[in-house]
Write a protein that holds these residues in place. Structure first.
Motif, PDB file in Angstrom:
ATOM      1  N   PRO A 675       0.817  -1.224   0.000  1.00 59.51           N
ATOM      2  CA  PRO A 675       0.000   0.000   0.000  1.00 59.51           C
ATOM      3  C   PRO A 675       0.848   1.270   0.000  1.00 59.51           C
ATOM      4  N   ALA A 676       2.094   1.174   0.487  1.00 54.13           N
ATOM      5  CA  ALA A 676       2.948   2.355   0.539  1.00 54.13           C
ATOM      6  C   ALA A 676       3.221   2.919  -0.845  1.00 54.13           C
ATOM      7  N   LEU A 677       3.164   2.070  -1.873  1.00 58.13           N
ATOM      8  CA  LEU A 677       3.438   2.521  -3.234  1.00 58.13           C
ATOM      9  C   LEU A 677       2.319   3.390  -3.794  1.00 58.13           C
ATOM     10  N   ALA A 678       1.210   3.490  -3.078  1.00 57.24           N
ATOM     11  CA  ALA A 678       0.119   4.348  -3.518  1.00 57.24           C
ATOM     12  C   ALA A 678       0.372   5.816  -3.195  1.00 57.24           C
ATOM     13  N   ASP A 679       1.439   6.092  -2.457  1.00 56.73           N
ATOM     14  CA  ASP A 679       1.783   7.465  -2.093  1.00 56.73           C
ATOM     15  C   ASP A 679       2.385   8.167  -3.308  1.00 56.73           C
ATOM     16  N   LYS A 680       1.620   9.050  -3.962  1.00 61.32           N
ATOM     17  CA  LYS A 680       2.054   9.682  -5.198  1.00 61.32           C
ATOM     18  C   LYS A 680       3.077  10.794  -4.959  1.00 61.32           C
ATOM     19  N   ILE A 681       3.272  11.175  -3.731  1.00 60.81           N
ATOM     20  CA  ILE A 681       4.320  12.151  -3.434  1.00 60.81           C
ATOM     21  C   ILE A 681       5.674  11.452  -3.376  1.00 60.81           C
ATOM     22  N   THR A 682       5.703  10.308  -2.722  1.00 60.45           N
ATOM     23  CA  THR A 682       6.950   9.544  -2.614  1.00 60.45           C
ATOM     24  C   THR A 682       7.254   8.764  -3.878  1.00 60.45           C
ATOM     25  N   TYR A 683       6.197   8.260  -4.552  1.00 64.86           N
ATOM     26  CA  TYR A 683       6.376   7.428  -5.755  1.00 64.86           C
ATOM     27  C   TYR A 683       5.540   8.028  -6.895  1.00 64.86           C
TER      28      TYR A 683
END
Length: 946
Positions: A675-683
């Protein structure tokens, strides 16, 4: 080694011969038949008005050695631009010697110009040999006063490199390379033809400010003339903020320049600047045609801007050569819609008189150019005799074997003189003016290279010739005053013999450009034929508008693949699932690139080829980052990476995205679910075709609450990014659906001893139901640890239930320890009623469309449970996704309704390529891999280039 020794010996011999020639010439004594070539700087007679240089005899004869290529050394074919210039030079000599034609009659009234001709064969080695001949035997041993030549820039450099040691002036009418402007290297060299620096600047300004192009590719040869032109083109482009997509250099006089031209075409350019020898243009035509056909958009149009080499006679000759080989379609395709930029000839009345003289000179030659000298072609300007050989200059040996008849290289009648002849004519006039100035103003009857250069580079020295006002700077180059550019449109029209039409005139003054279309009357005045005027820009596009460049990703997609085929641990372990997914990816690419396949033609006909390169991630974050860094460099030479598919696991995928995001490169993953990959700021540049664990974790809790009717559960996760993200999502969903978390055990991935201790702690707390969210490689260890913990605590193992995510499959086998003497579990077999095998909420299971094959549901959950067979000790439950999640509605609409069938066909290809013993492990991940390729293609279609 022997080759190197031979080359050294040849070089030493050549240098020795030059030294010997220099010594012999320096000790020559002056008499009636001999000349002295001693430099005035070495003379002790400073009071003598007679320079120790070329002595002009009493009869005032000016001796000019003309060095020019009539034919090419290799092909033995005529050099058209040079033969027309030779005609013009001979006419210039006629004008000066004729004191009754009212044209320059006051110049050299008591002097006769004599000449000798030397064929340089458009070859530097031949030119160097001719230098010693001129110094030693020219004019019956008297030597030349001035040299006119030697045609090309490279040959002119080689010639001046020798003549400068003997202080002999050299004038060129066609050598345009800027290198010849270096006074220290070529001190006694001058020219009337403008340098390439002026021409290339005009080519760029015409393309950008007049037509409106913003980018183009440069293709040039590696000879002195061509490479200087290409370099100054690139420099001019930089100064005018004009983007050069490629700068390709080919071997001059080559028979194959496909690689260089294809590299330029692959950038998506539709505008090309060609700067090369006339002898290379035919090869360029063929290479450009083949490359554009291979690119697949030749019918959409393109354009080429040529320098001054595209004269009318050259274009006509090119067409005839293509007609002879039955390839006129290549000529017609490449010539149409292109342009040639030349210096405008503004000689006024002198230019008009020159043209009349030129036309009269060739009017009796008919169409005899390159014909055998016989019958109607017996004349061929036979009155133009070379005094040195006493044979007609324009009669050459036949290049055909066993043919004794001479061939004619004199221009056809009614042929346009082209670009260089006017400069050749004016070069003779300038030499005459300079010597006349020396006689009348300096009161000298002799001159050398230094004397000549002092005169022609003096600001007061000027005259009006066929090319307009002639003035030279201190380097011996033509001053730009009064110079403008003619823009010619190149076309092939079946109803017209002309292939070159005047569009207009470009005046450049500083940063200002003024373009004026041609007029009939003006064209008659300047070029003798008003029908040559075509005052409009014509392009070879279907719509007739300017062909703008295609984005390169519409031509090919450079795809980086970063997957795991073996793991990073030592000894290396095979990554079975990684191999399967990589294979599925390669098969999908193979099918899409196969243009002859009906499947490809039907579904992917407009898809550009996918060019891929692969790196192994080894299921390691550090290895994935290193692989990503490699694709940021020159892996795809000159083009860069368009997209990346990978890595497989969430941790390596995160590490890879931290590299890719800084270059804004699209990264697609078929299996990273954190779920962390859903962070569009980081990824920010990450997308995936596999569902996120946010959905999976939520469905695990729904299954537990709604189907199994349990209100509390324990969680077992690991310290990996994938597992940690799933655990957080489960905790959040449990809170939403009011399911109590009795224990949250986090184990270290790969450490079975720690897993055993955590299992003991979990069971001692009274927990019997656990959601297990770990990597596939940890599941076996979790099962063994839980079994041992139950045995250690004397707990009935049949009371323990483990609920897994999709990470285990139907061939997952767990073999218990020998002392347990039982086959522990075979997961995901057919569901038994004993463990509540009824389907979950039918709404979750419902397909969105009738007919499952047409389009997969946005979210379809299929659960399968099973109690371990008799004597088994643990109940294992797996909730498994069988769907494709698409989050971009606009992109989803671009996917055809028969998407499922296309993917099914691709998957059949994958299965057929796998081993005979088919393993269905991670079958759904193979689907996601295929969908990743299709996602990339649909992105390319929607965005029209990344």
């Amino acid at each position: 080694m022997y080759c190197c020794i031979g080359q050294m010996q040849a070089a030493i011999t050549y240098k020795l011969s030059i030294i010997v020639l220099f010594i012999l010439c320096c000790v020559m004594l002056k008499d009636n038949n001999r000349l002295v070539f001693v430099s005035s700087t070495n003379s002790d007679d400073s009071n003598n008005n007679v320079s120790n240089a070329t002595i002009i005899p009493e009869n005032h004869t000016l001796k000019i050695a003309i060095i020019s290529p009539r034919i090419q050394k290799i092909s033995r074919r005529p050099v058209t631009w040079s033969t027309t210039s030779l005609v013009a030079a001979l006419l210039g000599i006629d004008v000066i010697n004729n004191k009754t034609d009212n044209l320059f009659d006051d110049i050299l009234p008591n002097t006769t110009i004599v000449y000798e001709f030397y064929d340089s064969l458009q070859d530097t080695e031949t030119t160097v040999k001719l230098a010693s001949t001129i110094l030693d035997t020219a004019f019956k041993g008297k030597g030349a006063d001035v040299v006119l030549g030697a045609g090309t820039s490279g040959s002119s450099m080689a010639l001046q490199s020798i003549l400068k040691f003997f202080n002999i002036p050299q004038v060129s009418s066609s050598a345009t390379s800027g290198y010849l402007s270096i006074l220290q290297d070529y001190p006694f060299f001058s020219r009337l033809v403008p340098t390439d620096g002026l021409l290339t600047n005009a080519m760029i300004q015409f393309a950008k400010y007049i037509i409106g192009w913003k980018s183009g590719a440069i293709i040039c040869g590696n000879d002195a003339y061509s490479i200087y032109g290409g370099t100054t083109l690139n420099k001019a482009a930089n100064s005018h903020d004009f983007h050069i997509t490629a700068f390709e250099v080919f071997q001059s006089d080559t028979e194959n320049m496909h690689n260089q031209v294809n590299n330029a075409v692959r950038t998506g350019a539709r505008l090309f600047f060609f700067f090369g020898r006339a002898s290379d243009i035919k090869t360029f035509f063929v290479a450009l045609y083949n490359s554009l056909v291979a690119r697949g958009d030749i019918a959409d149009g393109f354009s080429v801007i040529y320098a001054d080499s595209m004269s009318a006679i050259l274009v006509d000759t090119l067409k005839k050569e293509f007609v002879k080989t039955d390839t006129q379609y290549i000529f017609d395709t490449i010539i149409n819609g292109s342009y040639s930029v030349t210096f405008s000839i503004r000689g006024g009345n002198t230019s008009k008189i020159f043209r009349q003289m030129y036309e009269k000179e060739i009017e009796s030659n008919g169409n005899c150019f390159e014909q055998n000298i016989t019958g109607k072609c017996s004349y061929c300007l036979k009155h133009r005799i070379d005094p040195r050989t006493n044979s007609p200059i324009f009669h050459i040996d036949n290049y055909l074997k066993n043919v004794a008849t001479k061939r004619c290289i004199a221009p056809n009648n009614r042929s346009d003189p082209g670009y260089y002849p006017q400069f050749s004519f004016d070069s003779i006039i300038m030499i005459a003016h300079a010597y006349d100035y020396i006689i009348k103003k300096k009161h000298k009857t002799t001159f050398n290279g230094e004397d000549f250069m002092n005169v022609v580079s003096n600001p007061s020295f000027k005259f009006h010739g066929a090319t307009g006002k002639v003035m030279l700077d201190k380097n011996g180059d033509r001053i730009q005053e009064g110079i403008a550019m003619d823009i010619w449109s190149l076309r092939s029209i079946n109803s017209d013999n002309n292939n070159r039409y005047l569009v207009g005139n470009l005046d450049i003054s500083g940063a200002q450009q003024t373009f004026n279309f041609c007029t009939f009357s003006g064209t008659v005045k300047l070029h003798g034929n008003g029908n040559l005027c075509m005052p409009k820009f014509i392009f070879n596009t279907k719509t007739g508008i300017r062909p703008d460049p295609k984005h390169r990703t519409l031509l090919n997609i450079n795809l980086a693949i970063i997957t795991s085929t073996f793991r990073a641990n030592i000894p290396y372990a095979l990554d079975a699932t990684g191999n399967q997914r990589t294979l599925a990816m390669l098969v999908a690419i193979e099918e899409i690139n196969n243009k002859s396949n009906p499947f490809r033609q039907k579904y992917f006909n407009s898809t550009p080829p996918i060019i891929y390169k692969w790196k192994n991630s080894r299921r390691s974050s550090s290895h994935a980052a290193v692989a990503g860094s490699a694709f940021l460099g020159s892996t795809f030479i000159g083009e860069g990476t368009d997209a990346v598919i990978g890595a497989l696991s969430s941790g390596p995928t995160m590490a890879l995205q931290t590299i890719m995001k800084f270059n804004n490169i699209l990264q697609i993953s078929p299996s990273a679910t954190s779920p962390a990959l859903a962070d569009k700021i980081t990824y920010p540049s990450f997308a995936r075709t596999v569902p996120s664990d946010l959905i999976m974790s939520r469905m695990l809790v729904i299954f537990l609450k709604s189907v199994l009717k349990w209100s509390e559960v324990g969680i077992i996760s690991s310290n990996t990014p994938y597992s940690y993200g799933g655990m957080k999502a489960i905790v959040s969903a449990a809170k939403e659906f009011q399911v109590a978390i009795t224990i949250n055990a986090v184990v270290e991935s790969g450490e079975e001893n720690m897993m055993f201790q955590k299992s003991v702690d979990a069971l001692q707390g009274g927990n019997r139901v656990f959601i297990v969210f770990v990597h596939t490689s940890d599941i076996l260890m979790i099962c063994r640890s839980m079994e041992l913990a139950a045995e250690f605590l004397s707990i009935d193992i049949s009371t323990i239930v483990l609920i897994f995510s999709e990470t285990i499959s139907i061939n997952f086998n767990y073999v218990a320890r020998p002392w347990v003497k039982r086959n522990c579990c075979s997961c995901l077999a057919k569901t038994q009623k004993k463990v509540g095998a009824e389907r979950p909420n039918e709404a979750l299971y419902k397909k969105i469309h009738d007919g499952h094959g047409k389009r997969r549901s946005e979210l379809m959950v299929k659960t399968q449970t099973k109690v371990v067979p008799k004597r088994s000790v643990t109940r294992l439950v797996s909730v498994n996704f069988k769907i494709l999640v698409r989050t971009n509605d606009a992109l989803n609409k671009k996917i055809h309704d028969d998407h499922g069938r296309r993917r099914s066909q691709l998957m059949m290809k994958v299965r057929n390529k796998e081993n005979a013993r088919h393993d269905k492990t991670c079958h759904h991940h193979r689907l996601y891999v295929v969908d990743s390729i299709m996602f990339l293609i649909h992105c390319q279609k929607v965005v029209k280039g990344f």
